[in-house]
Design a protein around this motif. Sequence first.
Motif, PDB file in Angstrom:
ATOM      1  N   ALA A  96       5.854   0.945 -46.041  1.00 49.05           N
ATOM      2  CA  ALA A  96       6.538   1.261 -44.785  1.00 49.05           C
ATOM      3  C   ALA A  96       5.665   0.887 -43.585  1.00 49.05           C
ATOM      4  CB  ALA A  96       6.893   2.746 -44.736  1.00 49.05           C
ATOM      5  N   CYS A  97       4.368   1.126 -43.706  1.00 48.51           N
ATOM      6  CA  CYS A  97       3.456   0.756 -42.622  1.00 48.51           C
ATOM      7  C   CYS A  97       3.416  -0.757 -42.428  1.00 48.51           C
ATOM      8  CB  CYS A  97       2.051   1.281 -42.921  1.00 48.51           C
ATOM      9  SG  CYS A  97       1.922   3.080 -42.882  1.00 48.51           S
ATOM     10  N   GLU A  98       3.377  -1.486 -43.524  1.00 48.10           N
ATOM     11  CA  GLU A  98       3.356  -2.947 -43.427  1.00 48.10           C
ATOM     12  C   GLU A  98       4.648  -3.478 -42.816  1.00 48.10           C
ATOM     13  OE1 GLU A  98       2.579  -3.883 -47.480  1.00 48.10           O
ATOM     14  OE2 GLU A  98       0.413  -3.542 -47.314  1.00 48.10           O
ATOM     15  N   LEU A  99       5.781  -2.857 -43.175  1.00 53.96           N
ATOM     16  CA  LEU A  99       7.048  -3.248 -42.581  1.00 53.96           C
ATOM     17  C   LEU A  99       7.051  -2.966 -41.086  1.00 53.96           C
ATOM     18  CD1 LEU A  99      10.005  -4.144 -42.671  1.00 53.96           C
ATOM     19  CD2 LEU A  99      10.612  -1.798 -43.368  1.00 53.96           C
ATOM     20  N   GLY A 100       6.552  -1.798 -40.689  1.00 55.62           N
ATOM     21  CA  GLY A 100       6.501  -1.457 -39.276  1.00 55.62           C
ATOM     22  C   GLY A 100       5.667  -2.438 -38.478  1.00 55.62           C
ATOM     23  N   ALA A 101       4.508  -2.827 -39.032  1.00 58.28           N
ATOM     24  CA  ALA A 101       3.661  -3.800 -38.339  1.00 58.28           C
ATOM     25  C   ALA A 101       4.359  -5.143 -38.203  1.00 58.28           C
ATOM     26  CB  ALA A 101       2.334  -3.956 -39.089  1.00 58.28           C
ATOM     27  N   GLU A 102       5.075  -5.541 -39.259  1.00 60.74           N
ATOM     28  CA  GLU A 102       5.798  -6.814 -39.220  1.00 60.74           C
ATOM     29  C   GLU A 102       6.880  -6.792 -38.149  1.00 60.74           C
ATOM     30  OE1 GLU A 102       8.539  -9.628 -42.160  1.00 60.74           O
ATOM     31  OE2 GLU A 102       7.453  -7.908 -42.978  1.00 60.74           O
ATOM     32  N   VAL A 103       7.641  -5.699 -38.103  1.00 60.33           N
ATOM     33  CA  VAL A 103       8.709  -5.579 -37.111  1.00 60.33           C
ATOM     34  C   VAL A 103       8.145  -5.618 -35.693  1.00 60.33           C
ATOM     35  CG1 VAL A 103      10.438  -3.989 -36.171  1.00 60.33           C
ATOM     36  CG2 VAL A 103      10.299  -4.356 -38.655  1.00 60.33           C
ATOM     37  N   LEU A 104       6.987  -5.008 -35.504  1.00 61.22           N
ATOM     38  CA  LEU A 104       6.387  -4.939 -34.173  1.00 61.22           C
ATOM     39  C   LEU A 104       5.563  -6.171 -33.831  1.00 61.22           C
ATOM     40  CD1 LEU A 104       5.345  -1.182 -34.220  1.00 61.22           C
ATOM     41  CD2 LEU A 104       7.231  -2.207 -32.936  1.00 61.22           C
ATOM     42  N   GLY A 105       5.426  -7.092 -34.793  1.00 60.46           N
ATOM     43  CA  GLY A 105       4.731  -8.335 -34.527  1.00 60.46           C
ATOM     44  C   GLY A 105       3.238  -8.186 -34.336  1.00 60.46           C
ATOM     45  N   VAL A 106       2.646  -7.213 -35.044  1.00 61.79           N
ATOM     46  CA  VAL A 106       1.201  -7.005 -34.926  1.00 61.79           C
ATOM     47  C   VAL A 106       0.553  -7.178 -36.296  1.00 61.79           C
ATOM     48  CG1 VAL A 106       1.358  -5.474 -32.941  1.00 61.79           C
ATOM     49  CG2 VAL A 106       1.482  -4.503 -35.251  1.00 61.79           C
ATOM     50  N   LYS A 107      -0.745  -7.434 -36.291  1.00 65.99           N
ATOM     51  CA  LYS A 107      -1.477  -7.620 -37.541  1.00 65.99           C
ATOM     52  C   LYS A 107      -1.495  -6.341 -38.364  1.00 65.99           C
ATOM     53  CE  LYS A 107      -5.967  -9.316 -39.222  1.00 65.99           C
ATOM     54  NZ  LYS A 107      -6.560  -8.107 -39.832  1.00 65.99           N
ATOM     55  N   ALA A 108      -1.662  -5.217 -37.693  1.00 66.06           N
ATOM     56  CA  ALA A 108      -1.697  -3.914 -38.349  1.00 66.06           C
ATOM     57  C   ALA A 108      -1.329  -2.853 -37.327  1.00 66.06           C
ATOM     58  CB  ALA A 108      -3.083  -3.634 -38.932  1.00 66.06           C
ATOM     59  N   LEU A 109      -0.968  -1.666 -37.789  1.00 66.08           N
ATOM     60  CA  LEU A 109      -0.549  -0.604 -36.872  1.00 66.08           C
ATOM     61  C   LEU A 109      -1.677  -0.162 -35.953  1.00 66.08           C
ATOM     62  CD1 LEU A 109       1.795   1.566 -39.107  1.00 66.08           C
ATOM     63  CD2 LEU A 109       2.389  -0.223 -37.459  1.00 66.08           C
ATOM     64  N   ARG A 110      -2.894  -0.494 -36.280  1.00 62.04           N
ATOM     65  CA  ARG A 110      -4.029  -0.268 -35.382  1.00 62.04           C
ATOM     66  C   ARG A 110      -3.760  -0.858 -33.996  1.00 62.04           C
ATOM     67  NH1 ARG A 110      -9.659  -0.860 -35.683  1.00 62.04           N
ATOM     68  NH2 ARG A 110     -10.527  -1.529 -33.697  1.00 62.04           N
ATOM     69  N   ASP A 111      -2.957  -1.903 -33.934  1.00 64.12           N
ATOM     70  CA  ASP A 111      -2.731  -2.619 -32.687  1.00 64.12           C
ATOM     71  C   ASP A 111      -1.597  -2.033 -31.852  1.00 64.12           C
ATOM     72  OD1 ASP A 111      -4.721  -4.657 -33.248  1.00 64.12           O
ATOM     73  OD2 ASP A 111      -3.339  -5.383 -34.774  1.00 64.12           O
ATOM     74  N   VAL A 112      -1.034  -0.923 -32.283  1.00 68.50           N
ATOM     75  CA  VAL A 112       0.051  -0.272 -31.551  1.00 68.50           C
ATOM     76  C   VAL A 112      -0.500   0.966 -30.854  1.00 68.50           C
ATOM     77  CG1 VAL A 112       2.349   0.756 -31.722  1.00 68.50           C
ATOM     78  CG2 VAL A 112       1.697  -1.100 -33.272  1.00 68.50           C
ATOM     79  N   SER A 113      -0.191   1.143 -29.583  1.00 63.25           N
ATOM     80  CA  SER A 113      -0.672   2.308 -28.840  1.00 63.25           C
ATOM     81  C   SER A 113       0.375   3.417 -28.854  1.00 63.25           C
ATOM     82  CB  SER A 113      -0.987   1.923 -27.396  1.00 63.25           C
ATOM     83  OG  SER A 113       0.214   1.621 -26.700  1.00 63.25           O
ATOM     84  N   VAL A 114      -0.060   4.620 -28.553  1.00 65.81           N
ATOM     85  CA  VAL A 114       0.859   5.758 -28.467  1.00 65.81           C
ATOM     86  C   VAL A 114       1.931   5.484 -27.412  1.00 65.81           C
ATOM     87  CG1 VAL A 114       1.034   8.199 -27.848  1.00 65.81           C
ATOM     88  CG2 VAL A 114      -0.877   7.404 -29.275  1.00 65.81           C
ATOM     89  N   GLU A 115       1.551   4.817 -26.327  1.00 67.92           N
ATOM     90  CA  GLU A 115       2.498   4.543 -25.242  1.00 67.92           C
ATOM     91  C   GLU A 115       3.609   3.580 -25.662  1.00 67.92           C
ATOM     92  OE1 GLU A 115      -1.041   6.309 -23.888  1.00 67.92           O
ATOM     93  OE2 GLU A 115      -0.846   4.392 -24.975  1.00 67.92           O
ATOM     94  N   GLU A 116       3.380   2.815 -26.710  1.00 64.74           N
ATOM     95  CA  GLU A 116       4.372   1.835 -27.162  1.00 64.74           C
ATOM     96  C   GLU A 116       5.368   2.413 -28.172  1.00 64.74           C
ATOM     97  OE1 GLU A 116       2.093  -2.419 -27.018  1.00 64.74           O
ATOM     98  OE2 GLU A 116       1.261  -0.913 -28.387  1.00 64.74           O
ATOM     99  N   LEU A 117       5.198   3.671 -28.538  1.00 64.26           N
ATOM    100  CA  LEU A 117       6.048   4.238 -29.590  1.00 64.26           C
ATOM    101  C   LEU A 117       7.509   4.365 -29.161  1.00 64.26           C
ATOM    102  CD1 LEU A 117       3.721   6.948 -31.177  1.00 64.26           C
ATOM    103  CD2 LEU A 117       4.611   4.864 -32.263  1.00 64.26           C
ATOM    104  N   ASP A 118       7.760   4.708 -27.912  1.00 67.51           N
ATOM    105  CA  ASP A 118       9.148   4.847 -27.470  1.00 67.51           C
ATOM    106  C   ASP A 118       9.920   3.551 -27.667  1.00 67.51           C
ATOM    107  OD1 ASP A 118       8.917   7.487 -26.818  1.00 67.51           O
ATOM    108  OD2 ASP A 118       8.570   7.149 -24.674  1.00 67.51           O
ATOM    109  N   GLU A 119       9.294   2.442 -27.328  1.00 70.92           N
ATOM    110  CA  GLU A 119       9.941   1.144 -27.511  1.00 70.92           C
ATOM    111  C   GLU A 119      10.100   0.825 -28.998  1.00 70.92           C
ATOM    112  OE1 GLU A 119       9.246  -3.589 -26.388  1.00 70.92           O
ATOM    113  OE2 GLU A 119       7.933  -2.045 -25.549  1.00 70.92           O
TER     114      GLU A 119
END
Length: 385
Positions: A233-256
């Motif tokens: 599920a984490c790998e799918l989420g990273a793929e959908v968000l276009g990032v290498k890993a969820l490490r690259d997603v900030s808390v502020e980006e969660l709403d989007e």
Amino acid sequence: MSQGVERVTAAFRDAFGGEADGVWTAPGRVNLIGEHTDYNEGFVLPFAIDLAARVALRVRDDGAMRLVSTAEAESGTSQLSVQGLRPEHASGWSVYPAGVVWAFKERGIDVPGFDLVLDSDVPLGAGLSSSHAIECAVATALNDLTAARLDAQQLVLATQRAENAFVGAPTGIMDQSASLRGRSGHAVFLDCRDQSAELVPFDAASAGLVTLVIDTRVAHSHADGGYASRREACELGAEVLGVKALRDVSVEELDEARGLMDEMTFRRVRHVVTEDQRVLDTVAALRESGPGAIASFLDASHASMRDDFEISCDELDTAVEASRAAGAIGARMTGGGFGGSAVALVPLAEEDRVRSAVLAAFAERGFRSPRLFTVTPADGARRLA
């Protein structure tokens, strides 16, 4: 520790006759905070504990591996060969030393045969990384005996390779990093992207606190489907968000992010992203104010694992809720989930009351009585004799 050396060397003499070439140890670990962030290239904050695996080992010249454990449930001798070693050749606890041999050989290291006796006081299935303690003790022993000269990071990656490709558990690098890099009085702040590690002071006693582990005795396994499905599920989420890993997603980006994926995948992503931030906040609080300042992060971490990542269970929730109600300043489940242990920071004066409350809560709900013990940050893997 001297008693542990005496016990394992005596067991070696009983099993194989004569003396071992040496004794090596590696500790289990408690993850203070940062769960399921490691394989998402994020941050974790474990510490090595004063419970450890010890191996007495003697080199053989015939390529055979003879493995004995002092645990009653693992009586008898397993015999394997270092030549042509494959996962299907090993079973039970022998997969861990065999996996390390396999990983060393994959690196081109000439591993001899050996006799080995394992003695461990890290509880099995408690989420305290008993398997990695075995692997790290064996890896440290073989690193010495083969003069491979692998550094800490190389040993981390070799044991991860053993876990992933030989044991079949898709784990990250947190557990072996804590076991190999730990130091008394400190937690290990690990960046799982570049494997860099910093020691962060974590001396609960100086703050009038004890670190209480509540082993629910609900066994779990990293090799089962629950762990793997969370990782997917984490790998799918990273793929959908276009990032290498969820490490690259900030808390502020969660709403989007919520509008880009199904609700379950979003909740898995939200746990990892917010957990990374909690690790950073905990490290800052420890450096600035000490262990008494991290309670709220522990509580929020447990809620996230319970509600968003859905890896808690009734026994873990009971352990956390009962300990908090009785005086713990913060508590959370620790480890991969689906069982294992919870960890609570408890004022020394309240320890007995918290212990009694947890035991009573488990009895009231008809759960198996948990094991409770305190741990302190300990030194990492090393040679003892």
